[in-house]
Design a protein around this motif. Structure first.
Motif, PDB file in Angstrom:
ATOM      1  N   ALA A 327       0.836  -1.211   0.000  1.00  0.00           N
ATOM      2  CA  ALA A 327       0.000   0.000   0.000  1.00  0.00           C
ATOM      3  C   ALA A 327       0.863   1.250   0.000  1.00  0.00           C
ATOM      4  CB  ALA A 327      -0.935  -0.008   1.211  1.00  0.00           C
ATOM      5  N   ALA A 328       1.928   1.234   0.790  1.00  0.00           N
ATOM      6  CA  ALA A 328       2.823   2.390   0.834  1.00  0.00           C
ATOM      7  C   ALA A 328       3.469   2.634  -0.529  1.00  0.00           C
ATOM      8  CB  ALA A 328       3.900   2.179   1.899  1.00  0.00           C
ATOM      9  N   ALA A 329       3.844   1.549  -1.222  1.00  0.00           N
ATOM     10  CA  ALA A 329       4.442   1.693  -2.546  1.00  0.00           C
ATOM     11  C   ALA A 329       3.431   2.256  -3.546  1.00  0.00           C
ATOM     12  CB  ALA A 329       4.962   0.341  -3.036  1.00  0.00           C
ATOM     13  N   VAL A 338      -5.001   7.054  -5.488  1.00  0.00           N
ATOM     14  CA  VAL A 338      -5.311   5.637  -5.314  1.00  0.00           C
ATOM     15  C   VAL A 338      -5.833   5.433  -3.901  1.00  0.00           C
ATOM     16  CG1 VAL A 338      -2.980   4.949  -4.525  1.00  0.00           C
ATOM     17  CG2 VAL A 338      -4.459   3.277  -5.661  1.00  0.00           C
ATOM     18  N   TRP A 339      -6.875   4.629  -3.789  1.00  0.00           N
ATOM     19  CA  TRP A 339      -7.421   4.268  -2.478  1.00  0.00           C
ATOM     20  C   TRP A 339      -7.071   2.815  -2.254  1.00  0.00           C
ATOM     21  CZ3 TRP A 339     -12.242   6.946  -0.268  1.00  0.00           C
ATOM     22  CH2 TRP A 339     -12.444   6.569   1.068  1.00  0.00           C
ATOM     23  N   THR A 340      -6.423   2.531  -1.136  1.00  0.00           N
ATOM     24  CA  THR A 340      -6.073   1.159  -0.809  1.00  0.00           C
ATOM     25  C   THR A 340      -6.845   0.702   0.420  1.00  0.00           C
ATOM     26  OG1 THR A 340      -4.175   1.893   0.517  1.00  0.00           O
ATOM     27  CG2 THR A 340      -3.763   1.331  -1.804  1.00  0.00           C
ATOM     28  N   PHE A 341      -7.207  -0.563   0.424  1.00  0.00           N
ATOM     29  CA  PHE A 341      -7.956  -1.165   1.518  1.00  0.00           C
ATOM     30  C   PHE A 341      -7.232  -2.437   1.967  1.00  0.00           C
ATOM     31  CE2 PHE A 341     -10.889   0.836  -1.431  1.00  0.00           C
ATOM     32  CZ  PHE A 341     -11.771   1.543  -0.630  1.00  0.00           C
ATOM     33  N   THR A 342      -6.787  -2.488   3.212  1.00  0.00           N
ATOM     34  CA  THR A 342      -6.308  -3.747   3.753  1.00  0.00           C
ATOM     35  C   THR A 342      -7.509  -4.662   3.985  1.00  0.00           C
ATOM     36  OG1 THR A 342      -6.520  -2.989   6.036  1.00  0.00           O
ATOM     37  CG2 THR A 342      -4.388  -2.592   4.924  1.00  0.00           C
ATOM     38  N   ARG A 343      -7.264  -5.907   4.271  1.00  0.00           N
ATOM     39  CA  ARG A 343      -8.374  -6.830   4.507  1.00  0.00           C
ATOM     40  C   ARG A 343      -9.246  -6.344   5.660  1.00  0.00           C
ATOM     41  NH1 ARG A 343      -7.704 -13.314   4.752  1.00  0.00           N
ATOM     42  NH2 ARG A 343      -6.584 -12.753   2.842  1.00  0.00           N
ATOM     43  N   ALA A 369      -6.721  -2.210  -4.344  1.00  0.00           N
ATOM     44  CA  ALA A 369      -6.321  -0.875  -4.797  1.00  0.00           C
ATOM     45  C   ALA A 369      -7.260  -0.412  -5.910  1.00  0.00           C
ATOM     46  CB  ALA A 369      -4.883  -0.876  -5.298  1.00  0.00           C
ATOM     47  N   VAL A 370      -7.761   0.817  -5.769  1.00  0.00           N
ATOM     48  CA  VAL A 370      -8.650   1.420  -6.769  1.00  0.00           C
ATOM     49  C   VAL A 370      -8.097   2.792  -7.118  1.00  0.00           C
ATOM     50  CG1 VAL A 370     -11.000   2.130  -7.335  1.00  0.00           C
ATOM     51  CG2 VAL A 370     -10.626   0.237  -5.721  1.00  0.00           C
ATOM     52  N   HIS A 371      -7.680   2.972  -8.362  1.00  0.00           N
ATOM     53  CA  HIS A 371      -7.200   4.285  -8.789  1.00  0.00           C
ATOM     54  C   HIS A 371      -8.388   5.190  -9.092  1.00  0.00           C
ATOM     55  CE1 HIS A 371      -5.095   7.427 -11.028  1.00  0.00           C
ATOM     56  NE2 HIS A 371      -3.972   6.963 -10.479  1.00  0.00           N
ATOM     57  N   ARG A 372      -8.196   6.475  -8.921  1.00  0.00           N
ATOM     58  CA  ARG A 372      -9.275   7.429  -9.146  1.00  0.00           C
ATOM     59  C   ARG A 372      -9.770   7.393 -10.597  1.00  0.00           C
ATOM     60  NH1 ARG A 372     -10.666  11.465  -5.848  1.00  0.00           N
ATOM     61  NH2 ARG A 372      -8.678  11.328  -4.720  1.00  0.00           N
ATOM     62  N   GLU A 373      -8.847   7.235 -11.569  1.00  0.00           N
ATOM     63  CA  GLU A 373      -9.272   7.328 -12.966  1.00  0.00           C
ATOM     64  C   GLU A 373      -8.495   6.448 -13.936  1.00  0.00           C
ATOM     65  OE1 GLU A 373      -8.747  11.433 -13.820  1.00  0.00           O
ATOM     66  OE2 GLU A 373      -6.540  11.343 -13.777  1.00  0.00           O
ATOM     67  N   LYS A 374      -7.417   5.823 -13.495  1.00  0.00           N
ATOM     68  CA  LYS A 374      -6.584   5.037 -14.400  1.00  0.00           C
ATOM     69  C   LYS A 374      -6.794   3.542 -14.201  1.00  0.00           C
ATOM     70  CE  LYS A 374      -2.825   8.428 -14.717  1.00  0.00           C
ATOM     71  NZ  LYS A 374      -1.386   8.670 -14.523  1.00  0.00           N
ATOM     72  N   GLY A 375      -6.327   2.788 -15.197  1.00  0.00           N
ATOM     73  CA  GLY A 375      -6.244   1.349 -15.065  1.00  0.00           C
ATOM     74  C   GLY A 375      -4.857   0.952 -14.596  1.00  0.00           C
ATOM     75  N   LEU A 376      -4.795   0.024 -13.650  1.00  0.00           N
ATOM     76  CA  LEU A 376      -3.523  -0.497 -13.129  1.00  0.00           C
ATOM     77  C   LEU A 376      -3.541  -2.011 -13.314  1.00  0.00           C
ATOM     78  CD1 LEU A 376      -3.525   1.324  -9.628  1.00  0.00           C
ATOM     79  CD2 LEU A 376      -2.726   2.245 -11.821  1.00  0.00           C
ATOM     80  N   TRP A 377      -2.572  -2.543 -14.040  1.00  0.00           N
ATOM     81  CA  TRP A 377      -2.588  -3.997 -14.258  1.00  0.00           C
ATOM     82  C   TRP A 377      -1.195  -4.475 -14.591  1.00  0.00           C
ATOM     83  CZ3 TRP A 377      -5.707  -6.975 -12.125  1.00  0.00           C
ATOM     84  CH2 TRP A 377      -5.985  -8.276 -12.576  1.00  0.00           C
ATOM     85  N   TRP A 378      -1.058  -5.772 -14.844  1.00  0.00           N
ATOM     86  CA  TRP A 378       0.244  -6.371 -15.064  1.00  0.00           C
ATOM     87  C   TRP A 378       0.379  -6.945 -16.476  1.00  0.00           C
ATOM     88  CZ3 TRP A 378      -1.306 -11.305 -16.052  1.00  0.00           C
ATOM     89  CH2 TRP A 378      -2.453 -11.780 -15.383  1.00  0.00           C
TER      90      TRP A 378
END
Length: 411
Positions: A327-329, A338-343, A369-378
């Motif tokens: 989450a810190a990274a 970006v909004w991050t949620f731990t379990r 992790a949910v970005h405000r407007e972008k897609g994040l993937w691998w």
């Protein structure tokens, strides 16, 4: 078109521009039981009464048309060139409701077909690690990451492993309500206690649905619930976004097919007995493929071990040993976008809805992790999409709930 700003109506669900599901209120999860409550006392009316304001619900036939990917903001814009949408607003009623989290097809459609929230059915995204295969699969097409049929690659595996959902048809049948599911033939659906109507194109499906309605009313078959799923709008929005001529053409084509068959051609006797509801599983947020982010190129990838993230680019679910470090990274890379949620955080918030099930417990991520407007993937193919969904933007989360008795819509 009646102008309604969902951020006013759902102000209590908006935090820092992110919109959260209204579980137990005006939410997609309440749609099937609410509609069935109109023809059977065995079901609870879960949506607000305002969802049927000035609508005659004394009917025997319920028709739910789900237009995949048609969010509330899109509906408001698209009504200018789609007569069906405008007529539902003028002669029926249209109000915003929320999707579920994640606001994406696999989770939301399973909710619509069962009445269970994602925490209760366990299907949390398009890409899911399936324990029985010990692999990540593309869920609804039931394919491997190499697009091979999962049932052939993993002998004996079938799509019942995808969720713990019980189709609403099981409860409807017990209550004496016939259920009919109209879905693309490629789904190869076998819905318990329901009549499946596989189709090759949505125009043919709507013609079949109209004929079925007329036949059922003609012989007084009793109460029935008919659900039609159409994917065309979602498919084109992924490719070109929601402000493109090709998107507009697809909205026109699909909604005109609904209007032509169910409003213009349905005979008066069947129209008197039929309630038409049009809704969606989620909306789309238009992204820029040039600025969507491959997570392999960020420091968060140092925290990813053998198990790749699941979910989707707008709903990234990490399975990591150090969720706080990951989450810190993410926040180092994206700041407040970006909004991050731990379990612990997403369970306390009931992000996936109240309740749980065995499959949810198996798949529950360590970090979301949910970005405000972008897609994040691998993987770059997913990042090349323009229209995306799965996250918590208003564009993705708010969907229309449009209802009207067909006889009133025909006037």
């Amino acid at each position: 078109m009646t102008e309604v700003d969902p951020t006013d109506r759902f102000a209590h669900l908006i935090e820092d521009g992110y919109a959260f599901p209204d579980y137990g209120g005006a939410c997609l999860a309440g749609v099937p039981d609410t509609l069935l409550s109109l023809v059977s006392d065995e079901f609870d009316h879960q949506l607000p009464e305002s969802a049927f304001s000035n609508v005659d619900t004394d009917v025997s036939q319920i028709v739910l048309v789900l237009l995949d990917g048609l969010g509330w903001d899109q509906y408001q814009r698209d009504a200018e060139y789609a007569p069906l949408l405008d007529r539902l607003d003028r002669q029926g009623t249209v109000s915003p409701i929320t999707s579920v989290y994640p606001s994406e097809t696999a989770a939301a459609i399973t909710t619509v077909e069962s009445g269970q929230v994602p925490a209760q059915h366990g299907l949390l995204g398009w890409f899911q690690h399936v324990e029985e295969a010990d692999a990540i699969l593309k869920t609804l097409p039931f394919l491997t990451l190499d697009d091979e049929p999962a049932g052939e690659v993993y002998e004996g595996l079938d799509d019942s492993v995808l969720s713990d959902a019980e189709p609403v048809s099981v409860r409807a049948d017990a209550a004496g309500v016939d259920t009919h599911f109209y879905q693309p033939a490629k789904f190869d659906a076998d819905t318990p206690d329901a009549t499946d109507h596989p189709y090759w194109n949505v125009v043919d499906a709507l013609a079949e649905l109209r004929l079925d309605l007329e036949a059922a009313v003609d012989v007084d078959e009793g109460p029935a619930y008919r659900y039609l799923y159409a994917s065309e709008i979602d498919v084109i929005a992924h490719e070109v976004g929601t402000r493109h001529d090709r998107y507009e053409a697809q909205v026109r084509a699909v909604t005109e097919a609904v209007r032509h068959e169910l409003l213009e051609r349905l005979d008066p006797a069947a129209a008197e007995e039929t309630l038409l509801v049009v809704t969606a599983d989620h909306g789309h947020i238009d992204t820029d493929p040039e600025t969507n982010v491959n997570l392999r190129e960020t420091d968060v990838w140092e925290y990813v071990d053998d198990r790749l993230p699941t979910g989707s680019p707008r709903n990234v679910q990490f399975h990591v040993d150090d969720p706080e470090g990951a989450a810190a990274a993410l926040h180092e890379a994206f700041g407040d976008d970006v909004w991050t949620f731990t379990r612990e955080a997403y369970l306390d918030r009931e992000l996936f809805g109240p309740g749980t099930c065995e499959t949810f417990e198996q798949r529950a991520p360590d970090l979301v992790a949910v970005h405000r407007e972008k897609g994040l993937w691998w993987e770059d193919d997913e990042l090349d999409l323009v229209g995306m969904h799965g996250g918590l933007s208003r564009e993705e989360m708010f969907v229309p709930f449009a209802a009207g008795r067909v006889a009133d819509l025909q006037e």
